[in-house]
Motif scaffolding. Structure first.
Motif, mmCIF file in Angstrom:
data_model
loop_
_atom_site.group_PDB
_atom_site.id
_atom_site.type_symbol
_atom_site.label_atom_id
_atom_site.label_comp_id
_atom_site.label_asym_id
_atom_site.label_seq_id
_atom_site.Cartn_x
_atom_site.Cartn_y
_atom_site.Cartn_z
ATOM 1 N N GLN A 368 -0.781 -14.645 6.172
ATOM 2 C CA GLN A 368 -0.397 -13.836 7.328
ATOM 3 C C GLN A 368 0.739 -12.882 6.982
ATOM 4 N N GLN A 369 1.761 -13.397 6.300
ATOM 5 C CA GLN A 369 2.905 -12.553 5.966
ATOM 6 C C GLN A 369 2.562 -11.519 4.909
ATOM 7 N N VAL A 370 1.767 -11.903 3.915
ATOM 8 C CA VAL A 370 1.378 -10.924 2.896
ATOM 9 C C VAL A 370 0.539 -9.813 3.520
ATOM 10 N N ASP A 371 -0.386 -10.173 4.399
ATOM 11 C CA ASP A 371 -1.201 -9.159 5.072
ATOM 12 C C ASP A 371 -0.330 -8.234 5.905
ATOM 13 N N GLN A 372 0.667 -8.811 6.590
ATOM 14 C CA GLN A 372 1.567 -7.974 7.390
ATOM 15 C C GLN A 372 2.423 -7.079 6.499
ATOM 16 N N LEU A 373 2.828 -7.602 5.363
ATOM 17 C CA LEU A 373 3.617 -6.786 4.433
ATOM 18 C C LEU A 373 2.808 -5.590 3.947
ATOM 19 N N LEU A 374 1.548 -5.804 3.643
ATOM 20 C CA LEU A 374 0.693 -4.692 3.206
ATOM 21 C C LEU A 374 0.477 -3.690 4.339
ATOM 22 N N GLU A 375 0.390 -4.177 5.569
ATOM 23 C CA GLU A 375 0.274 -3.273 6.726
ATOM 24 C C GLU A 375 1.542 -2.431 6.867
ATOM 25 N N LEU A 376 2.700 -3.058 6.651
ATOM 26 C CA LEU A 376 3.960 -2.317 6.744
ATOM 27 C C LEU A 376 4.053 -1.280 5.634
ATOM 28 N N HIS A 377 3.625 -1.645 4.430
ATOM 29 C CA HIS A 377 3.583 -0.670 3.332
ATOM 30 C C HIS A 377 2.722 0.531 3.717
ATOM 31 N N ARG A 378 1.546 0.274 4.258
ATOM 32 C CA ARG A 378 0.641 1.364 4.627
ATOM 33 C C ARG A 378 1.273 2.262 5.689
ATOM 34 N N ALA A 379 1.828 1.640 6.727
ATOM 35 C CA ALA A 379 2.437 2.412 7.808
ATOM 36 C C ALA A 379 3.603 3.245 7.309
ATOM 37 N N ASP A 380 4.419 2.658 6.454
ATOM 38 C CA ASP A 380 5.581 3.344 5.891
ATOM 39 C C ASP A 380 5.144 4.562 5.078
ATOM 40 N N ARG A 381 4.136 4.392 4.249
ATOM 41 C CA ARG A 381 3.663 5.482 3.389
ATOM 42 C C ARG A 381 3.046 6.617 4.210
ATOM 43 N N LEU A 382 2.346 6.254 5.287
ATOM 44 C CA LEU A 382 1.669 7.278 6.098
ATOM 45 C C LEU A 382 2.605 7.968 7.083
ATOM 46 N N ALA A 383 3.851 7.514 7.157
ATOM 47 C CA ALA A 383 4.797 8.056 8.135
ATOM 48 C C ALA A 383 5.679 9.142 7.520
ATOM 49 N N GLY A 384 5.048 10.062 6.805
ATOM 50 C CA GLY A 384 5.774 11.216 6.308
ATOM 51 C C GLY A 384 6.155 11.191 4.851
ATOM 52 N N HIS A 385 5.623 10.247 4.074
ATOM 53 C CA HIS A 385 5.880 10.284 2.626
ATOM 54 C C HIS A 385 5.102 11.444 2.011
ATOM 55 N N THR A 386 5.727 12.137 1.086
ATOM 56 C CA THR A 386 5.066 13.289 0.463
ATOM 57 C C THR A 386 3.965 12.852 -0.492
ATOM 58 N N MET A 387 4.090 11.626 -1.040
ATOM 59 C CA MET A 387 3.086 11.096 -1.962
ATOM 60 C C MET A 387 2.710 9.673 -1.536
#
Length: 471
Positions: A368-387
């Motif tokens: 559960q926590q690993v899946d949530q961590l990957l979701e947070l990574h995805r959200a963070d990257r899609l929230a305005g990262h240039t790469m």
């Protein structure tokens, strides 16, 4: 809704006025199902009980002073309340006086917003005295009457306005928004539990960022509420730590937005689970802090260690807001690890998972926590990262799933049980040590997690050392 209509009909048949009121009527117009259905009536508490008893329904008295009776139909409960008017005083949330036996108009007039101040009669007609239907069509949150007076009566209504904006994607009436500032001092009288509930409901709503923006620009997040324990009240800051984030620059090489804009986008990008949304809201809370914010050799802002400091700050925030210890622990763990992702190679991902697995008791919590961590990574990257490099993240996610299908991380996943091991090694700490040894050997590829393979390893262990029974 049909059972609620039965209650309305029962009260009407007994000679009383009765209507479905509030959020259920709003949700009906929005085409949404309603979890809670409230009924308002001219009947007194005794008359409500009598009408319910005549139909074999149970009742529970929860607020006699407010004329509120819970009517139980089957397994569903309904709040049935006598028409009332309210007068407020020093308390920031509760009325000082309640007058029962007023008209429907007066009952609707005491409510917070026009969209919540409508009634539905037994024939399906909507009574809309304050323009709630038009405001819903315009996606507008507007108070019933003078907004300054409504918020002065009950300061929690300001948080509710932000929550409704987050739930429905509505905009706040400018007059209502202007009435926040002169009423912020009233927030100090609200309990931390009520404020936390509104914050969390806003966070998990479909348009969370809309509500959070309102809370930020109106000063709600910078306000203080109160915590009362053993009859002693103390002030509790709500979320002033977020106040530095609007306009706070980031390294333009990697980020398109300031920290607050990025934070709001991250919140909207993660699934609507409490721990994930709190983690998204607070994942960059330490950026810009003294001792964290630096300038790199290219003259760009940098925040080394903000994930570690941010996890500590987030834990302090959630503890003072009385967020559950389970959610608080999950949030701190996610923030502390939100920057680290292995390269998409099986050996690297396995090593990363082995390190993370030490923090959990079983495979369910771990996954559960690993899946949530990957979701947070995805959200963070899609929230305005240039790469954002979502392709790499997806490869890591695929490897995580494949490894977790094949590799055990906990003794309960082994193909032989602890009881079987104890029967041959004897009871005692050697059983747990041997299980950990098996896990390590399976994870490194030395053993297969099959019954035959593990029994062979157990036999070999017995040949090296005799049985030691510590019963």
């Amino acid at each position: 809704m049909e059972q609620a209509r039965l209650i309305v009909k029962a009260l009407a048949d007994a000679g009383h006025q009765a209507y479905i009121v509030g959020g259920a009527v709003r949700d009906l117009l929005l085409g949404k199902s309603s979890q809670d259905i409230d009924i308002a009536t001219s009947a007194s508490a005794d008359e409500i009980r009598q009408a319910a008893a005549a139909h074999g329904w149970g009742t529970v008295e929860v607020g006699a002073a407010f004329g509120v009776i819970i009517v139980v139909v089957g397994e569903t409960t309904y709040d049935v309340a006598t028409f009332r008017a309210e007068t407020y005083g020093e308390d920031s949330h509760r009325p000082e006086q309640v007058q029962l036996g007023v008209s429907l108009t007066e009952d609707l007039q005491r409510r917070d917003f026009t969209m919540n101040a409508m009634a539905l009669d037994i024939d399906g007609n909507i009574i809309d005295l304050f323009g709630g239907r038009d405001d819903i069509a315009a996606k507008l949150i507007r108070t019933v009457g003078n907004p300054y007076e409504r918020f002065a009566e009950d300061a929690l209504r300001m948080f509710r306005a932000a929550r409704f904006a987050a739930c429905f994607g509505f905009r706040l009436d400018p007059a209502a928004q202007a009435a926040f500032s002169p009423n912020l001092a009233r927030v100090a009288g609200l309990s931390v539990e009520r404020v936390r509930n509104e914050l969390q409901a806003t966070l998990i709503a479909p348009w969370a960022s809309v509500g959070l923006k309102i809370m930020m620009v109106t000063g709600l997040l910078a306000a203080e509420c109160r915590n009362t324990e053993q009859r002693v009240a103390r002030s509790v800051p709500i979320l002033p730590e977020l106040g530095r984030l609007p306009g706070l620059p980031q390294n333009a090489r990697y980020h398109k937005y300031d920290v607050w804009t990025h934070t709001l986008a991250t919140v909207d990008n993660v699934p609507a689970a409490a721990a994930l949304r709190w983690a998204a809201l607070l994942h960059d809370v330490a950026k810009g802090w003294p001792g964290v914010r630096t300038v790199n050799k290219y003259g760009q802002p940098s925040d080394p260690g903000h994930e570690r400091v941010g996890a500590e700050v987030a834990e302090q925030i959630l503890l003072r807001l009385k967020v559950s210890s389970a959610v608080t622990g999950q949030v701190a763990w996610l923030i502390r690890r939100h920057l680290i992702l292995p390269v998409p190679e099986e050996k690297k991902v396995l090593g990363w998972l082995r390190r993370l697995a030490r923090d959990f008791r079983n495979i369910r919590e771990f996954r559960q926590q690993v899946d949530q961590l990957l979701e947070l990574h995805r959200a963070d990257r899609l929230a305005g990262h240039t790469m954002p490099d979502i392709e790499t993240l997806d490869r890591v996610k695929e490897l995580v799933a494949a490894i977790c299908r094949q590799v055990p991380f906990y003794p309960g996943q082994l193909s032989i049980s602890g009881k079987e091991i104890a029967a041959r090694l004897g009871t005692g700490p050697q059983v747990g040590k041997f299980q950990l040894n098996l896990l390590e050997r399976i994870q490194t590829g030395e053993l297969a997690n099959t019954r035959d393979s593990l029994l062979a390893a157990l036999t070999a262990r017995l040949k090296r050392q005799p049985v030691s029974n510590q019963d």
